[in-house]
Design a protein around this motif. Structure first.
Motif, PDB file in Angstrom:
ATOM      1  N   GLU A   1       0.827  -1.192   0.000  1.00  0.00           N
ATOM      2  CA  GLU A   1       0.000   0.000   0.000  1.00  0.00           C
ATOM      3  C   GLU A   1       0.876   1.262   0.000  1.00  0.00           C
ATOM      4  O   GLU A   1       2.020   1.218   0.437  1.00  0.00           O
ATOM      5  CB  GLU A   1      -0.919   0.018   1.226  1.00  0.00           C
ATOM      6  CG  GLU A   1      -1.884  -1.152   1.291  1.00  0.00           C
ATOM      7  CD  GLU A   1      -2.915  -1.110   0.181  1.00  0.00           C
ATOM      8  OE1 GLU A   1      -3.271   0.011  -0.251  1.00  0.00           O
ATOM      9  OE2 GLU A   1      -3.363  -2.182  -0.269  1.00  0.00           O
ATOM     10  N   PRO A   2       0.336   2.386  -0.485  1.00  0.00           N
ATOM     11  CA  PRO A   2       1.117   3.627  -0.432  1.00  0.00           C
ATOM     12  C   PRO A   2       1.243   4.127   0.994  1.00  0.00           C
ATOM     13  O   PRO A   2       0.394   3.883   1.850  1.00  0.00           O
ATOM     14  CB  PRO A   2       0.296   4.584  -1.304  1.00  0.00           C
ATOM     15  CG  PRO A   2      -1.100   4.063  -1.208  1.00  0.00           C
ATOM     16  CD  PRO A   2      -0.980   2.575  -1.099  1.00  0.00           C
TER      17      PRO A   2
ATOM     18  N   ALA B   1       2.709   9.584  -8.699  1.00  0.00           N
ATOM     19  CA  ALA B   1       3.996  10.199  -9.034  1.00  0.00           C
ATOM     20  C   ALA B   1       5.146   9.470  -8.362  1.00  0.00           C
ATOM     21  O   ALA B   1       6.241   9.350  -8.924  1.00  0.00           O
ATOM     22  CB  ALA B   1       3.992  11.675  -8.633  1.00  0.00           C
ATOM     23  N   GLY B   2       4.929   8.970  -7.126  1.00  0.00           N
ATOM     24  CA  GLY B   2       5.966   8.185  -6.467  1.00  0.00           C
ATOM     25  C   GLY B   2       6.302   6.926  -7.250  1.00  0.00           C
ATOM     26  O   GLY B   2       7.477   6.525  -7.342  1.00  0.00           O
TER      27      GLY B   2
ATOM     28  N   LYS C   1      -7.869   4.670  -1.796  1.00  0.00           N
ATOM     29  CA  LYS C   1      -7.973   5.937  -2.503  1.00  0.00           C
ATOM     30  C   LYS C   1      -6.573   6.417  -2.855  1.00  0.00           C
ATOM     31  O   LYS C   1      -5.840   6.930  -2.017  1.00  0.00           O
ATOM     32  CB  LYS C   1      -8.690   6.976  -1.641  1.00  0.00           C
ATOM     33  CG  LYS C   1     -10.091   6.558  -1.214  1.00  0.00           C
ATOM     34  CD  LYS C   1     -10.999   6.326  -2.414  1.00  0.00           C
ATOM     35  CE  LYS C   1     -12.399   5.942  -1.969  1.00  0.00           C
ATOM     36  NZ  LYS C   1     -13.292   5.658  -3.110  1.00  0.00           N
ATOM     37  N   THR C   2      -6.197   6.203  -4.100  1.00  0.00           N
ATOM     38  CA  THR C   2      -4.872   6.602  -4.569  1.00  0.00           C
ATOM     39  C   THR C   2      -4.911   8.049  -5.048  1.00  0.00           C
ATOM     40  O   THR C   2      -5.849   8.459  -5.731  1.00  0.00           O
ATOM     41  CB  THR C   2      -4.419   5.684  -5.712  1.00  0.00           C
ATOM     42  OG1 THR C   2      -4.488   4.326  -5.284  1.00  0.00           O
ATOM     43  CG2 THR C   2      -2.981   5.994  -6.105  1.00  0.00           C
TER      44      THR C   2
ATOM     45  N   TRP D   1      -0.971   5.540 -13.784  1.00  0.00           N
ATOM     46  CA  TRP D   1      -1.033   4.749 -12.565  1.00  0.00           C
ATOM     47  C   TRP D   1      -2.105   5.200 -11.580  1.00  0.00           C
ATOM     48  O   TRP D   1      -2.419   4.458 -10.645  1.00  0.00           O
ATOM     49  CB  TRP D   1       0.329   4.788 -11.844  1.00  0.00           C
ATOM     50  CG  TRP D   1       1.398   4.080 -12.601  1.00  0.00           C
ATOM     51  CD1 TRP D   1       2.305   4.635 -13.454  1.00  0.00           C
ATOM     52  CD2 TRP D   1       1.666   2.673 -12.584  1.00  0.00           C
ATOM     53  NE1 TRP D   1       3.126   3.671 -13.975  1.00  0.00           N
ATOM     54  CE2 TRP D   1       2.761   2.461 -13.449  1.00  0.00           C
ATOM     55  CE3 TRP D   1       1.100   1.596 -11.933  1.00  0.00           C
ATOM     56  CZ2 TRP D   1       3.294   1.202 -13.676  1.00  0.00           C
ATOM     57  CZ3 TRP D   1       1.628   0.336 -12.154  1.00  0.00           C
ATOM     58  CH2 TRP D   1       2.706   0.140 -13.012  1.00  0.00           C
ATOM     59  N   HIS D   2      -2.659   6.367 -11.746  1.00  0.00           N
ATOM     60  CA  HIS D   2      -3.634   6.858 -10.772  1.00  0.00           C
ATOM     61  C   HIS D   2      -4.918   6.033 -10.787  1.00  0.00           C
ATOM     62  O   HIS D   2      -5.323   5.459  -9.769  1.00  0.00           O
ATOM     63  CB  HIS D   2      -3.942   8.331 -11.048  1.00  0.00           C
ATOM     64  CG  HIS D   2      -4.859   8.939 -10.048  1.00  0.00           C
ATOM     65  ND1 HIS D   2      -5.575  10.095 -10.287  1.00  0.00           N
ATOM     66  CD2 HIS D   2      -5.212   8.556  -8.795  1.00  0.00           C
ATOM     67  CE1 HIS D   2      -6.301  10.400  -9.227  1.00  0.00           C
ATOM     68  NE2 HIS D   2      -6.103   9.473  -8.316  1.00  0.00           N
TER      69      HIS D   2
END
Length: 545
Positions: free
Chosen positions: A334-335, A454-455, A447-448, A437-438
């Motif tokens: 996960e981010p 961008a990462g 929720k990206t 990628w979003h």
């Protein structure tokens, strides 16, 4: 038909160099009245000599050479000592060089503003701009005011350029901001006495450069392994000495809690260690700072740093958006977002950045990566007032964006954790990351954001992969005849030329390779083939009993 956009060349990624020096600080506790008196006398006396030397260096300008330096050092040696004179002259040279670099940056900023103003003034009033260049001004009144500003900037540029060519710099020992505060004491909530204490504290000079091979790495300000502090007094103040050879020993001791073993190793091997004693007038406390250089370390190769994947980090105004990527450029897990608050004092902002970077580094160690990819940002040309015009909010945002400080702190802190920092070109990372990628990584449970995407783009660029997820399918019936569908794998990856595995574990014939079935047959739910009068539906569950 619109012409395709011309993209600039993407620079190659590289591993940032590690820190070349270390500085630690500790407080001088339990100083006696006599100790503080001696420190103030020595600091003020050497500060006066440093001011005179800086004035002489600025007067020399571009005519400075080894002869003028030797003459200045001889004059200082006669009224202090050779080691004190060496520290003063070196500090003077550093101040002059810093002022010279600041003047060059000021000239470049003026040139950028003049270029933008000339471009916008040459356009018709009301003409729209593009993403690459701003348009004309909205009204004739604004055009007139900007023409006046252009003339003012040209005058400033001519004066700054004349100073540069003449080698003239303007330096204030103690700080220009503190000088201007003297005229606004009420607004600064200071009394005259409080301002005077700050001014004297800033203009003191109690710094000594280290000397390799000397006892404990410094002969002027010497700190023993037990923490005892001894100062070699200047010749006119030698009568204040309380030890042999004109030295004064402070009653307190110092212990560097941070990097203490490394400092002890340096002074144990008689390596050069520089010290600076300074007074915090606001808290009425004395501190000592020890600094030393690290031997140059060979930078790890880029392929070795990325052997176990990396973490792509997108820096923003209020948080760091990070995502872990494997060696093929696929996002893992996960981010993560590490927030910080850049409001308040400089110390508060610095603490917020350090806390966010600490959490990032701890997470990187837990997941087992060896590299962190970050953009090589530089907003020097974007901070000009003329480029973004009335967009004060955006100009304020990029002005307080901690690019240089964050990058410097991340490199130094990552070196202590054994992590490499990979700097990548920031071109189009937010734009292409959001495009490719979003949306695919956004789910009802996750929720990206565009910053998370961008990462991923930053990490893929560091790994050497294109930012886009897949290539365009080949034209021959959308098959693999003309090329590969995916560019996730590297050329040396085994099996990358083969067909993609099927979506399920069944072969095209419907049977498993060993001829067995994956599941046991279930009871039929279809209507039996019988006369219409005898048709019935079989239960799915068999009754027993």
């Amino acid at each position: 038909m619109a012409e395709p956009e011309k993209l600039r060349t993407i620079a190659a990624s590289f591993v940032a160099l590690g820190p070349s020096g270390v500085a630690v600080r500790d407080r001088l506790r339990r100083l006696t009245v006599e100790d503080e008196k001696v420190l103030r006398l020595v600091g003020r006396y050497m500060g006066t000599l440093a001011s005179r030397d800086l004035k002489a260096r600025c007067a020399d300008g571009l005519e400075h050479g080894s002869e003028t330096w030797a003459a200045r050092k001889r004059d200082l040696t006669a009224v202090s000592s050779s080691r004190w004179a060496g520290s003063v002259t070196k500090s003077t040279h550093d101040q002059w060089a810093l002022a010279r670099r600041c003047l060059a940056a000021y000239i470049h900023s003026l040139e950028a503003g003049i270029k933008t103003l000339r471009h916008r003034l040459s356009l018709p009033v009301g003409e729209h701009g593009s993403k690459r260049a701003p348009g004309g001004y909205r009204s004739k009144g604004e055009w007139f005011r900007k023409s006046r500003r252009l003339a003012a900037l040209q005058v400033r540029h001519a004066a700054a350029l004349a100073d540069w060519q003449a080698g003239r710099v303007r330096v204030v020992r103690g700080g220009k901001r503190l000088v201007n505060t003297r005229h606004n004491l009420e607004k600064a909530h200071l009394t005259t006495r409080e301002w005077r204490d700050r001014w004297e504290a800033e203009r003191m000079f109690l710094s000594a450069d280290g000397e390799s091979g000397k006892r404990f790495g410094n002969e002027t300000i010497r700190i023993t392994p037990d923490g005892e502090i001894g100062i070699k007094l200047p010749a006119p103040l030698a009568h204040l000495a309380n030890a042999k050879h004109g030295r004064y020993i402070l009653a307190c001791t110092v212990t560097f809690q941070h990097r203490g073993p490394e400092w002890a190793d340096c002074i144990g091997a008689n390596r050069a260690v520089a010290y600076r004693i300074h007074h915090d007038a606001d808290r009425d406390r004395w501190y000592v700072t020890a600094s030393w250089q690290r031997p140059p370390v060979q930078t790890i190769a880029l392929d070795a740093a990325l052997s176990s994947g990396c973490i792509g980090v997108d820096t923003n105004n209020d948080h760091l958006a990070a995502w872990q990527l494997d060696t093929h450029g696929n996002p893992v897990g996960e981010p993560h977002r590490f927030f910080y608050d850049l409001s308040g004092t400089a110390d508060h902002r610095d603490a917020q950045i350090r806390h966010a970077l600490t959490r990032l580094l701890h997470w990187a160690r837990r997941v087992g990566v060896q590299a962190i990819a970050i953009e090589d940002l530089d907003f020097t040309q974007d901070k000009t007032r003329e480029k973004h015009g009335r967009n004060k909010r955006f100009r304020r945002l990029i002005s307080r964006f901690p690019t240089a400080k964050l990058k410097a702190r991340l490199i130094s802190m990552a070196a202590e954790h054994g992590l490499a920092i990979v700097a990548v070109d920031p071109a189009y990372t937010s734009r292409w990351g959001g495009q490719h990628w979003h949306q695919p990584l956004t789910t009802p449970q996750r929720k990206t954001t565009r910053h998370d995407a961008a990462g991923i783009a930053i990490g893929r660029r560091a790994l050497g992969h294109p930012i886009r997820r897949r290539t365009t399918p080949p034209p021959q019936h959308q098959s693999d005849a003309a090329g590969h569908r995916t560019v996730q794998a590297r050329p040396q990856t085994r099996g990358r030329d083969g067909n993609r595995p099927p979506a399920t574990d069944r072969t095209p014939g419907g049977a498993l390779p060993d001829g067995t079935r994956k599941r046991r047959p279930s009871a039929s739910k279809t209507v039996l083939d019988a006369p219409s009068s005898q048709q019935r539906v079989q239960d799915s569950l068999m009754r027993t009993g």
